[in-house]
Design a protein around this motif. Sequence first.
Motif, PDB file in Angstrom:
ATOM      1  N   GLY A   1      28.751 -33.002 -10.966  1.00 61.51           N
ATOM      2  CA  GLY A   1      29.086 -34.272 -10.321  1.00 61.51           C
ATOM      3  C   GLY A   1      30.392 -34.852 -10.839  1.00 61.51           C
ATOM      4  N   CYS A   2      30.622 -34.759 -12.133  1.00 63.21           N
ATOM      5  CA  CYS A   2      31.878 -35.258 -12.704  1.00 63.21           C
ATOM      6  C   CYS A   2      33.063 -34.414 -12.248  1.00 63.21           C
ATOM      7  CB  CYS A   2      31.789 -35.307 -14.221  1.00 63.21           C
ATOM      8  SG  CYS A   2      30.768 -36.680 -14.798  1.00 63.21           S
ATOM      9  N   ALA A   3      32.885 -33.113 -12.178  1.00 58.33           N
ATOM     10  CA  ALA A   3      33.960 -32.253 -11.676  1.00 58.33           C
ATOM     11  C   ALA A   3      34.286 -32.596 -10.219  1.00 58.33           C
ATOM     12  CB  ALA A   3      33.567 -30.786 -11.812  1.00 58.33           C
ATOM     13  N   LEU A   4      33.256 -32.768  -9.412  1.00 60.00           N
ATOM     14  CA  LEU A   4      33.487 -33.141  -8.009  1.00 60.00           C
ATOM     15  C   LEU A   4      34.176 -34.499  -7.903  1.00 60.00           C
ATOM     16  CD1 LEU A   4      30.134 -31.911  -6.416  1.00 60.00           C
ATOM     17  CD2 LEU A   4      32.407 -30.890  -6.164  1.00 60.00           C
ATOM     18  N   MET A   5      33.836 -35.422  -8.798  1.00 61.47           N
ATOM     19  CA  MET A   5      34.497 -36.727  -8.792  1.00 61.47           C
ATOM     20  C   MET A   5      35.971 -36.580  -9.147  1.00 61.47           C
ATOM     21  SD  MET A   5      34.318 -39.903  -8.121  1.00 61.47           S
ATOM     22  CE  MET A   5      32.678 -40.582  -8.221  1.00 61.47           C
ATOM     23  N   GLY A   6      36.297 -35.683 -10.065  1.00 67.24           N
ATOM     24  CA  GLY A   6      37.702 -35.439 -10.399  1.00 67.24           C
ATOM     25  C   GLY A   6      38.473 -34.912  -9.213  1.00 67.24           C
ATOM     26  N   VAL A   7      37.889 -33.967  -8.489  1.00 66.80           N
ATOM     27  CA  VAL A   7      38.530 -33.415  -7.286  1.00 66.80           C
ATOM     28  C   VAL A   7      38.676 -34.510  -6.235  1.00 66.80           C
ATOM     29  CG1 VAL A   7      38.239 -31.794  -5.357  1.00 66.80           C
ATOM     30  CG2 VAL A   7      37.705 -31.062  -7.703  1.00 66.80           C
ATOM     31  N   PHE A   8      37.587 -35.221  -5.970  1.00 63.45           N
ATOM     32  CA  PHE A   8      37.595 -36.248  -4.934  1.00 63.45           C
ATOM     33  C   PHE A   8      38.594 -37.358  -5.250  1.00 63.45           C
ATOM     34  CE2 PHE A   8      35.902 -40.273  -3.234  1.00 63.45           C
ATOM     35  CZ  PHE A   8      36.108 -40.009  -1.887  1.00 63.45           C
TER      36      PHE A   8
ATOM     37  N   ALA B   1      31.093 -32.503 -22.076  1.00 59.61           N
ATOM     38  CA  ALA B   1      31.229 -31.617 -20.917  1.00 59.61           C
ATOM     39  C   ALA B   1      31.566 -32.398 -19.654  1.00 59.61           C
ATOM     40  CB  ALA B   1      29.937 -30.819 -20.721  1.00 59.61           C
ATOM     41  N   ALA B   2      30.959 -33.571 -19.467  1.00 62.52           N
ATOM     42  CA  ALA B   2      31.234 -34.369 -18.273  1.00 62.52           C
ATOM     43  C   ALA B   2      32.666 -34.898 -18.276  1.00 62.52           C
ATOM     44  CB  ALA B   2      30.233 -35.521 -18.171  1.00 62.52           C
ATOM     45  N   LEU B   3      33.121 -35.391 -19.423  1.00 58.10           N
ATOM     46  CA  LEU B   3      34.496 -35.885 -19.500  1.00 58.10           C
ATOM     47  C   LEU B   3      35.511 -34.757 -19.307  1.00 58.10           C
ATOM     48  CD1 LEU B   3      34.160 -38.445 -22.427  1.00 58.10           C
ATOM     49  CD2 LEU B   3      34.504 -38.950 -19.997  1.00 58.10           C
ATOM     50  N   LEU B   4      35.233 -33.605 -19.904  1.00 55.90           N
ATOM     51  CA  LEU B   4      36.119 -32.452 -19.693  1.00 55.90           C
ATOM     52  C   LEU B   4      36.108 -32.004 -18.230  1.00 55.90           C
ATOM     53  CD1 LEU B   4      35.500 -30.279 -22.883  1.00 55.90           C
ATOM     54  CD2 LEU B   4      37.655 -31.340 -22.168  1.00 55.90           C
ATOM     55  N   ALA B   5      34.939 -32.034 -17.614  1.00 61.85           N
ATOM     56  CA  ALA B   5      34.824 -31.598 -16.219  1.00 61.85           C
ATOM     57  C   ALA B   5      35.676 -32.458 -15.299  1.00 61.85           C
ATOM     58  CB  ALA B   5      33.362 -31.619 -15.774  1.00 61.85           C
ATOM     59  N   VAL B   6      35.603 -33.770 -15.452  1.00 64.15           N
ATOM     60  CA  VAL B   6      36.388 -34.638 -14.575  1.00 64.15           C
ATOM     61  C   VAL B   6      37.887 -34.455 -14.836  1.00 64.15           C
ATOM     62  CG1 VAL B   6      36.384 -36.776 -15.961  1.00 64.15           C
ATOM     63  CG2 VAL B   6      36.422 -36.922 -13.489  1.00 64.15           C
ATOM     64  N   ALA B   7      38.278 -34.323 -16.093  1.00 67.69           N
ATOM     65  CA  ALA B   7      39.694 -34.167 -16.430  1.00 67.69           C
ATOM     66  C   ALA B   7      40.244 -32.824 -15.959  1.00 67.69           C
ATOM     67  CB  ALA B   7      39.893 -34.323 -17.943  1.00 67.69           C
ATOM     68  N   VAL B   8      39.510 -31.745 -16.219  1.00 68.33           N
ATOM     69  CA  VAL B   8      39.980 -30.410 -15.815  1.00 68.33           C
ATOM     70  C   VAL B   8      40.000 -30.283 -14.295  1.00 68.33           C
ATOM     71  CG1 VAL B   8      39.405 -27.947 -15.866  1.00 68.33           C
ATOM     72  CG2 VAL B   8      39.352 -29.287 -17.980  1.00 68.33           C
ATOM     73  N   ALA B   9      38.982 -30.809 -13.633  1.00 72.75           N
ATOM     74  CA  ALA B   9      38.948 -30.735 -12.167  1.00 72.75           C
ATOM     75  C   ALA B   9      40.099 -31.522 -11.548  1.00 72.75           C
ATOM     76  CB  ALA B   9      37.608 -31.237 -11.642  1.00 72.75           C
TER      77      ALA B   9
ATOM     78  N   TRP C   1      43.008 -32.189 -12.990  1.00 71.33           N
ATOM     79  CA  TRP C   1      44.226 -31.440 -13.319  1.00 71.33           C
ATOM     80  C   TRP C   1      44.383 -30.229 -12.390  1.00 71.33           C
ATOM     81  CZ3 TRP C   1      44.331 -26.379 -15.273  1.00 71.33           C
ATOM     82  CH2 TRP C   1      45.587 -25.928 -15.669  1.00 71.33           C
ATOM     83  N   ALA C   2      43.305 -29.468 -12.210  1.00 72.00           N
ATOM     84  CA  ALA C   2      43.356 -28.277 -11.355  1.00 72.00           C
ATOM     85  C   ALA C   2      43.613 -28.657  -9.896  1.00 72.00           C
ATOM     86  CB  ALA C   2      42.048 -27.487 -11.475  1.00 72.00           C
ATOM     87  N   THR C   3      43.038 -29.744  -9.448  1.00 75.38           N
ATOM     88  CA  THR C   3      43.261 -30.189  -8.072  1.00 75.38           C
ATOM     89  C   THR C   3      44.713 -30.593  -7.871  1.00 75.38           C
ATOM     90  OG1 THR C   3      40.968 -30.909  -7.920  1.00 75.38           O
ATOM     91  CG2 THR C   3      42.487 -31.780  -6.271  1.00 75.38           C
ATOM     92  N   ARG C   4      45.274 -31.329  -8.815  1.00 75.09           N
ATOM     93  CA  ARG C   4      46.694 -31.690  -8.720  1.00 75.09           C
ATOM     94  C   ARG C   4      47.571 -30.439  -8.673  1.00 75.09           C
ATOM     95  NH1 ARG C   4      45.208 -35.830 -12.438  1.00 75.09           N
ATOM     96  NH2 ARG C   4      45.228 -37.803 -11.319  1.00 75.09           N
ATOM     97  N   GLY C   5      47.227 -29.448  -9.494  1.00 74.84           N
ATOM     98  CA  GLY C   5      47.992 -28.199  -9.484  1.00 74.84           C
ATOM     99  C   GLY C   5      47.874 -27.473  -8.158  1.00 74.84           C
TER     100      GLY C   5
END
Length: 167
Positions: A77-84, A142-150, A152-156
């Motif tokens: 969910g945190c990764a998806l929030m980072g992407v979104f 893990a949740a904080l890393l997931a949102v940050a990495v997602a 970053w990867a989405t911006r890339g």
Amino acid sequence: MSPSPPTPPSPSPGSPSPPVPGRPRRGGRPSGFDGPLLGAVAVGGALGAGARYGMAVALPAVPGGFPWATLWTNVIGCALMGVFAVLADEVWRPHRLLRPLVGTGMLGGFTTFSTYALETRALLERGRTVTASGYLAGTLVAALLAVAVAAWATRGAVALVRRRRTA
């Protein structure tokens, strides 16, 4: 074609601006009921909660065991929030109901802080202090890393797509 209504004059500096339906006033209370906004959050919440239930069924917890379903639900969910967040804030011009539908509703209904807290308490009550501590800290990291990495990867990925379009 009927003429458009006249534009109201801009408020003078220091005067209060007129209330906007659904937006908080100075006291923090909404200035009006916004049915579509509430509907978007409710529909998104139902979809997110249904998906969370699906994760719990797919990864059933063993009493006293590690709560993998909740960990993965919160991390995904945190990764998806980072992407979104990147797409909604930096790429799209989303409809006013998209953020409440997806962010507050779907991802809010999917992720679960309350279950995380209850499962931590249950592990502690069973004397599984090390497991509870690992779960407590591990989920947070893990949740904080997931949102940050997602994000970053989405911006890339967005930058790469934009470069290819202009090349």
